[in-house]
Write a protein that holds these residues in place. Structure first.
Motif, PDB file in Angstrom:
ATOM      1  N   LEU A   1       0.659  -1.318  -0.174  1.00  0.00           N
ATOM      2  CA  LEU A   1       0.037  -0.038   0.022  1.00  0.00           C
ATOM      3  C   LEU A   1       0.909   1.512   0.060  1.00  0.00           C
ATOM      4  CD1 LEU A   1      -2.799   1.217   0.108  1.00  0.00           C
ATOM      5  CD2 LEU A   1      -2.878   1.031   2.634  1.00  0.00           C
ATOM      6  N   ALA A   2       2.086   1.271   0.710  1.00  0.00           N
ATOM      7  CA  ALA A   2       2.799   2.307   0.823  1.00  0.00           C
ATOM      8  C   ALA A   2       3.271   2.392  -0.826  1.00  0.00           C
ATOM      9  CB  ALA A   2       4.131   2.248   1.645  1.00  0.00           C
ATOM     10  N   PHE A   3       3.671   1.749  -1.392  1.00  0.00           N
ATOM     11  CA  PHE A   3       4.268   2.076  -2.860  1.00  0.00           C
ATOM     12  C   PHE A   3       3.051   2.676  -3.598  1.00  0.00           C
ATOM     13  CE2 PHE A   3       5.753   1.285  -6.795  1.00  0.00           C
ATOM     14  CZ  PHE A   3       7.088   1.604  -6.717  1.00  0.00           C
ATOM     15  N   MET A   4       1.851   1.914  -3.574  1.00  0.00           N
ATOM     16  CA  MET A   4       0.631   2.452  -4.497  1.00  0.00           C
ATOM     17  C   MET A   4       0.068   3.762  -3.883  1.00  0.00           C
ATOM     18  SD  MET A   4      -1.279  -1.346  -5.230  1.00  0.00           S
ATOM     19  CE  MET A   4      -1.779  -1.737  -3.301  1.00  0.00           C
ATOM     20  N   SER A   5       0.350   4.133  -2.953  1.00  0.00           N
ATOM     21  CA  SER A   5      -0.559   5.460  -2.266  1.00  0.00           C
ATOM     22  C   SER A   5       0.022   6.505  -2.834  1.00  0.00           C
ATOM     23  CB  SER A   5      -0.639   5.258  -0.676  1.00  0.00           C
ATOM     24  OG  SER A   5      -1.390   6.056  -0.340  1.00  0.00           O
ATOM     25  N   SER A   6      -0.254   6.685  -4.189  1.00  0.00           N
ATOM     26  CA  SER A   6       0.342   8.000  -4.767  1.00  0.00           C
ATOM     27  C   SER A   6      -0.293   8.075  -5.980  1.00  0.00           C
ATOM     28  CB  SER A   6       1.798   7.895  -4.974  1.00  0.00           C
ATOM     29  OG  SER A   6       2.342   8.586  -5.851  1.00  0.00           O
ATOM     30  N   ASN A   7      -0.208   9.391  -6.461  1.00  0.00           N
ATOM     31  CA  ASN A   7      -0.859   9.367  -8.095  1.00  0.00           C
ATOM     32  C   ASN A   7       0.399  10.150  -9.057  1.00  0.00           C
ATOM     33  OD1 ASN A   7      -3.741   9.994  -7.597  1.00  0.00           O
ATOM     34  ND2 ASN A   7      -2.808  10.984  -5.889  1.00  0.00           N
ATOM     35  N   ALA A   8       1.615   9.454  -8.886  1.00  0.00           N
ATOM     36  CA  ALA A   8       2.805   9.597  -9.410  1.00  0.00           C
ATOM     37  C   ALA A   8       2.442   9.626 -11.105  1.00  0.00           C
ATOM     38  CB  ALA A   8       3.845   8.596  -9.190  1.00  0.00           C
ATOM     39  N   ALA A   9       1.569   8.527 -11.421  1.00  0.00           N
ATOM     40  CA  ALA A   9       1.595   8.542 -13.089  1.00  0.00           C
ATOM     41  C   ALA A   9       0.855   9.450 -13.495  1.00  0.00           C
ATOM     42  CB  ALA A   9       0.896   7.222 -13.262  1.00  0.00           C
ATOM     43  N   THR A  10      -0.594   9.882 -12.774  1.00  0.00           N
ATOM     44  CA  THR A  10      -1.046  11.202 -13.072  1.00  0.00           C
ATOM     45  C   THR A  10      -0.236  12.503 -13.122  1.00  0.00           C
ATOM     46  OG1 THR A  10      -3.147  10.280 -12.227  1.00  0.00           O
ATOM     47  CG2 THR A  10      -3.035  12.438 -12.536  1.00  0.00           C
TER      48      THR A  10
ATOM     49  N   GLU B   1       3.030  18.911  -5.342  1.00  0.00           N
ATOM     50  CA  GLU B   1       2.559  17.407  -5.374  1.00  0.00           C
ATOM     51  C   GLU B   1       3.826  16.615  -5.840  1.00  0.00           C
ATOM     52  OE1 GLU B   1      -0.284  16.308  -4.960  1.00  0.00           O
ATOM     53  OE2 GLU B   1      -1.553  17.969  -4.777  1.00  0.00           O
ATOM     54  N   ILE B   2       4.662  16.729  -6.448  1.00  0.00           N
ATOM     55  CA  ILE B   2       5.896  15.863  -6.996  1.00  0.00           C
ATOM     56  C   ILE B   2       6.753  15.836  -5.774  1.00  0.00           C
ATOM     57  CG2 ILE B   2       5.412  16.079  -9.525  1.00  0.00           C
ATOM     58  CD1 ILE B   2       7.817  18.092  -9.403  1.00  0.00           C
ATOM     59  N   ASN B   3       6.735  16.674  -4.780  1.00  0.00           N
ATOM     60  CA  ASN B   3       7.308  16.638  -3.561  1.00  0.00           C
ATOM     61  C   ASN B   3       6.848  16.480  -2.284  1.00  0.00           C
ATOM     62  OD1 ASN B   3      10.338  17.659  -4.600  1.00  0.00           O
ATOM     63  ND2 ASN B   3       9.023  19.307  -5.560  1.00  0.00           N
ATOM     64  N   ALA B   4       5.460  15.967  -2.610  1.00  0.00           N
ATOM     65  CA  ALA B   4       4.620  15.674  -1.288  1.00  0.00           C
ATOM     66  C   ALA B   4       4.668  14.182  -0.814  1.00  0.00           C
ATOM     67  CB  ALA B   4       3.285  16.096  -1.534  1.00  0.00           C
ATOM     68  N   GLY B   5       4.563  14.080   0.489  1.00  0.00           N
ATOM     69  CA  GLY B   5       4.460  12.669   1.093  1.00  0.00           C
ATOM     70  C   GLY B   5       2.872  12.307   1.034  1.00  0.00           C
ATOM     71  N   THR B   6       2.246  11.696   0.075  1.00  0.00           N
ATOM     72  CA  THR B   6       0.824  11.369   0.030  1.00  0.00           C
ATOM     73  C   THR B   6       0.504  10.042   0.564  1.00  0.00           C
ATOM     74  OG1 THR B   6       1.378  10.779  -2.192  1.00  0.00           O
ATOM     75  CG2 THR B   6       0.676  12.996  -1.812  1.00  0.00           C
ATOM     76  N   GLU B   7       1.340   9.368   1.220  1.00  0.00           N
ATOM     77  CA  GLU B   7       0.935   7.898   1.402  1.00  0.00           C
ATOM     78  C   GLU B   7      -0.011   7.980   2.698  1.00  0.00           C
ATOM     79  OE1 GLU B   7       4.808   8.330  -0.376  1.00  0.00           O
ATOM     80  OE2 GLU B   7       4.321   9.172   1.554  1.00  0.00           O
TER      81      GLU B   7
END
Length: 509
Positions: free
Chosen positions: A206-215, A317-323
């Motif tokens: 979940l920690a790895f998936m918990s992001s919108n990096a592709a978007t 967003e690209i520098n945010a911890g969103t997990e």
């Protein structure tokens, strides 16, 4: 300890990237990641690379991430931690018991890797991996250092996992990130340069998936393209202004001091610079120009402001911890939250597309003016052959086709929502779809500007206009060098393509 590896790649002429002059001389670029200072231009550099990346990872950020991992492991032994000791989504109340640490994580990844659609473009996948690595380095995910190291090694090796486009609605890019994590674990396809598999622990999935990096990757690349196109549009509009004999009063400083919106003032100033409007410029051919010329600052201004705001949102967003959950080493605890929701990104993308569409309408309007003898003093459709010659008549059809595509892409995604996971997740931003629409908007706007540019250059050639040493003159020279001077009726497909290619250059005139 991570090492710096410098691999030759082709430099991108994007402003604001982490590029050092000593490496630029040899064509080498190093992207430095620390969880806080990644820039949109760095993401574009990564996306442009077709092989290994020169990557330097902050040792301090790695130590911070490792402390968060140790804290997360400890917390999981004493309290409920979503996704680590429980299932996910509507399974949040299902406690994970009696399983090995690896099996729970792998099962989560396997179940969430059910993506659909076409392959995600290679550049977007690489950009996604860079953004995700940088986010993990903020030290709030609690992910294992082993997986962070594997992701960095994959980028350094130029590895590319098979990732599909469909599977996200703006509440986390679950499917593309699950596919990436499974590739790192050795259970999913590498398209090039596979690296040795690493274990995935219970808390890693979940920690790895918990992001919108592709978007965020697609949104960032689209935002930079929009930024370039809006800058290039000043040069294109300036050339049309000269071809149409525009009235300079519409760009005068006193006019825009009376209503000083930031983007509008900037646009008017840029037009004055491009056209050499110093002192009291010569009057135009008309007391009132059509809106395509006269209202350009008022319409272009919101687009400039919107694209700038979009870039500011993406920089956060690209520098945010969103997990979710967030592991805080400062407070020694885990916090469950909704940082996976990307309303800021979706709204900023919607606004950018809507404002760019309005500017594109003016481009189509100016193209209509360029084929009208009343405005140019030239023959209808800028024809140069025998009576009845069509000239550039077809450009209006191409332009309005592109404008219609842009209009469809500009429709807001934030008016919709979704209810999923048995009603627990009852709202979605659709930022993923907004980013895809922004990509489509970029392509359509580029074609539209190209059509206007072809017509403007043709009109200036027919008028034998003297642009002197003006910046607009430099723009004309760059465009004229690539556009065929033949004025006879002929297919204009190649001209449109060449004009589209030269737009990036016009953005820097």
């Amino acid at each position: 300890m991570y090492r710096e590896i410098t691999i030759p790649v082709t430099p991108l002429p994007a402003p604001g990237g982490i590029v050092h002059s000593d490496r630029m001389r040899t064509g080498e670029i190093t992207i430095r990641l620390d969880g806080h200072t990644l820039r949109c231009a760095d993401v574009a550099m990564a996306a442009a690379a077709t092989g290994p990346l020169a990557l330097e990872v902050s040792p301090y950020a790695l130590r911070t991430a490792e402390r968060a991992w140790r804290l997360a492991e400890d917390l999981s032994c004493h309290r409920t931690v979503y996704g680590r000791t429980t299932g996910v989504g509507a399974n949040k109340d299902d406690t994970v018991q009696g399983e090995g640490s690896t099996e729970h994580g792998l099962r989560l990844l396997r179940s969430h890797a059910g993506a659909g659609g076409d392959r995600m473009p290679d550049g977007q996948v690489t950009a996604m991996m860079v953004i995700r690595l940088n986010q993990l380095l903020t030290g709030r995910s609690g992910i294992s250092p082993t997986l962070i190291a594997a992701l960095a090694d994959a980028l350094r090796a130029g590895s590319l996992p098979l990732v599909h486009r469909l599977g996200a609605i703006g509440t986390g890019d679950l499917t593309p990130l699950a596919e990436t994590a499974l590739a790192l674990a050795g259970e999913h396809t590498w398209l090039r340069h596979p690296i040795p598999p690493v274990p995935v622990h219970a808390g890693d999935a979940l920690a790895f998936m918990s992001s919108n990096a592709a978007t965020l990757a697609e949104a960032t690349l689209a935002a930079l393209r929009l930024d370039t196109l809006t800058k290039a549009s000043h040069a294109v509009a300036a050339l049309s202004y000269v071809a149409l004999g525009g009235n300079p009063e519409a760009y005068a400083t006193p006019v825009h001091e009376a209503r000083p919106h930031r983007g509008q003032v900037a646009c008017a100033a840029e037009m004055r610079r491009m056209l050499g409007m110093e002192g009291t410029p010569a009057p135009g051919r008309r007391i009132q120009d059509p809106f395509g010329l006269r209202a350009f600052p008022q319409v272009q201004g919101p687009a400039l402001d919107s694209v700038r705001y979009l870039r500011e949102v993406l920089a956060v967003e690209i520098n945010a911890g969103t997990e979710n959950p967030m592991i805080s080493t400062t407070h020694g605890n885990a916090y469950h939250h909704a940082h996976f929701h990307t309303a800021y990104v979706a709204s900023a993308l919607d606004q950018a597309r809507a404002t760019v569409h309005q500017v594109a309408e003016l481009s189509a309007a100016r193209l209509g003016d360029l084929v009208e003898p009343e405005f140019t003093g030239l023959r209808p459709f800028l024809a140069a052959g025998p009576a009845g010659s069509s000239g550039v008549m077809i450009l209006e059809y191409v332009a309005h086709d592109a404008l219609t595509e842009l209009r469809q892409a500009a429709l807001p995604v934030t008016l919709g929502t979704a209810v999923v996971s048995r009603g627990l997740e009852d709202h979605a931003s659709f930022s993923t779809q907004a980013a895809r629409a922004a990509t489509a908007a970029c392509a359509a706007y580029r074609q539209l500007l190209a059509c206007e540019l072809v017509a403007a250059v043709r009109a200036l050639r027919m008028r034998e206009a003297d642009l002197g040493g003006l910046p607009a003159g430099a723009a004309y020279q760059r465009a004229a060098e690539v556009l065929d001077p033949d004025l006879a009726d002929r297919p204009l497909t190649a001209d449109i393509a060449r004009a589209a290619e030269v737009l990036d250059s016009l953005a820097t005139v």
